[in-house]
Scaffold this motif. Structure first.
Motif, PDB file in Angstrom:
ATOM      1  N   LEU A   1      16.780  20.447  -2.661  1.00 40.54           N
ATOM      2  CA  LEU A   1      17.416  19.152  -2.442  1.00 40.54           C
ATOM      3  C   LEU A   1      18.709  19.090  -3.238  1.00 40.54           C
ATOM      4  O   LEU A   1      18.696  19.248  -4.460  1.00 40.54           O
ATOM      5  CB  LEU A   1      16.476  18.024  -2.871  1.00 40.54           C
ATOM      6  CG  LEU A   1      17.039  16.609  -2.858  1.00 40.54           C
ATOM      7  CD1 LEU A   1      17.437  16.203  -1.446  1.00 40.54           C
ATOM      8  CD2 LEU A   1      16.020  15.638  -3.431  1.00 40.54           C
TER       9      LEU A   1
ATOM     10  N   ALA B   1      25.040  16.143   5.053  1.00 41.73           N
ATOM     11  CA  ALA B   1      23.719  15.624   5.386  1.00 41.73           C
ATOM     12  C   ALA B   1      23.204  16.232   6.689  1.00 41.73           C
ATOM     13  O   ALA B   1      21.999  16.459   6.847  1.00 41.73           O
ATOM     14  CB  ALA B   1      23.758  14.100   5.497  1.00 41.73           C
TER      15      ALA B   1
ATOM     16  N   THR C   1      20.859  19.337   6.835  1.00 38.30           N
ATOM     17  CA  THR C   1      19.449  19.224   6.490  1.00 38.30           C
ATOM     18  C   THR C   1      18.582  19.796   7.607  1.00 38.30           C
ATOM     19  O   THR C   1      18.673  19.373   8.758  1.00 38.30           O
ATOM     20  CB  THR C   1      19.067  17.758   6.242  1.00 38.30           C
ATOM     21  OG1 THR C   1      19.771  17.267   5.091  1.00 38.30           O
ATOM     22  CG2 THR C   1      17.571  17.626   5.980  1.00 38.30           C
TER      23      THR C   1
ATOM     24  N   GLN D   1      13.167  24.998   3.189  1.00 42.78           N
ATOM     25  CA  GLN D   1      13.722  23.680   3.488  1.00 42.78           C
ATOM     26  C   GLN D   1      14.996  23.417   2.702  1.00 42.78           C
ATOM     27  O   GLN D   1      15.047  23.615   1.486  1.00 42.78           O
ATOM     28  CB  GLN D   1      12.691  22.589   3.185  1.00 42.78           C
ATOM     29  CG  GLN D   1      13.177  21.166   3.458  1.00 42.78           C
ATOM     30  CD  GLN D   1      13.403  20.889   4.927  1.00 42.78           C
ATOM     31  OE1 GLN D   1      12.688  21.423   5.775  1.00 42.78           O
ATOM     32  NE2 GLN D   1      14.393  20.063   5.238  1.00 42.78           N
TER      33      GLN D   1
ATOM     34  N   THR E   1      17.569  20.225   2.091  1.00 39.72           N
ATOM     35  CA  THR E   1      17.773  18.799   2.276  1.00 39.72           C
ATOM     36  C   THR E   1      19.023  18.373   1.528  1.00 39.72           C
ATOM     37  O   THR E   1      19.147  18.599   0.323  1.00 39.72           O
ATOM     38  CB  THR E   1      16.568  17.987   1.766  1.00 39.72           C
ATOM     39  OG1 THR E   1      15.381  18.407   2.452  1.00 39.72           O
ATOM     40  CG2 THR E   1      16.779  16.501   2.014  1.00 39.72           C
ATOM     41  N   VAL E   2      19.951  17.754   2.245  1.00 38.50           N
ATOM     42  CA  VAL E   2      21.216  17.316   1.672  1.00 38.50           C
ATOM     43  C   VAL E   2      21.283  15.802   1.725  1.00 38.50           C
ATOM     44  O   VAL E   2      21.221  15.204   2.801  1.00 38.50           O
ATOM     45  CB  VAL E   2      22.420  17.912   2.417  1.00 38.50           C
ATOM     46  CG1 VAL E   2      23.721  17.514   1.725  1.00 38.50           C
ATOM     47  CG2 VAL E   2      22.295  19.422   2.495  1.00 38.50           C
ATOM     48  N   SER E   3      21.407  15.175   0.578  1.00 33.15           N
ATOM     49  CA  SER E   3      21.478  13.726   0.500  1.00 33.15           C
ATOM     50  C   SER E   3      22.920  13.266   0.419  1.00 33.15           C
ATOM     51  O   SER E   3      23.780  13.940  -0.149  1.00 33.15           O
ATOM     52  CB  SER E   3      20.698  13.216  -0.713  1.00 33.15           C
ATOM     53  OG  SER E   3      21.272  13.682  -1.926  1.00 33.15           O
TER      54      SER E   3
END
Length: 128
Positions: A11, A88, A91, A123, A125-127
């Motif tokens: 993340l 994002a 992701t 996985q 995940t880019v916030s």
């Protein structure tokens, strides 16, 4: 038997960088096309980056070109995906794959159906 293991996912915030690794066992890279694919919920598996069977040509999806770099380290039997300026929309679950047939082709394979060996994926995940 052939086994591919991806690592390096996690993340991160938008704009950050991340490097994925795919370690292969049971075979060598020479003569096989390889690639990175990703799949997000509700979407089909899509091509991200690849290297031709002869190891001389690399190609990228339009959405990642200029930001991602695929590379190999034959001494470690590993393929990498360096991801910069993450968004994002990047992701997804990322997979590495290898062709099952020996080839001397300079063509980068983009169709998931052309690959027979797949890792479990990692996985990303880019916030924002």
């Amino acid at each position: 038997q052939v086994q591919l293991v991806e690592s390096g996912g996690g993340l991160v915030q938008a704009g950050a960088s991340l490097s994925l690794s795919c370690a292969a066992s049971g075979r060598t890279f020479s003569g096989y096309a390889m690639g990175w694919f990703r799949q997000a919920p509700g979407k089909e598996r899509e091509f991200v980056a690849g290297i031709s069977a002869n190891g001389r040509v690399a190609a990228y999806a339009d959405s990642v070109e200029g930001r991602f770099t695929i590379s190999t380290e034959y001494a470690r039997n590993t393929v990498y995906l360096k991801m910069n300026s993450l968004k994002a929309e990047d992701t997804a679950h990322y997979y590495c794959a290898f062709q099952t047939r020996l080839s001397r082709s300079a063509l980068v394979r983009r169709n998931p159906n052309d690959f027979g060996y797949w890792g479990r994926g990692t996985q990303v995940t880019v916030s924002s």
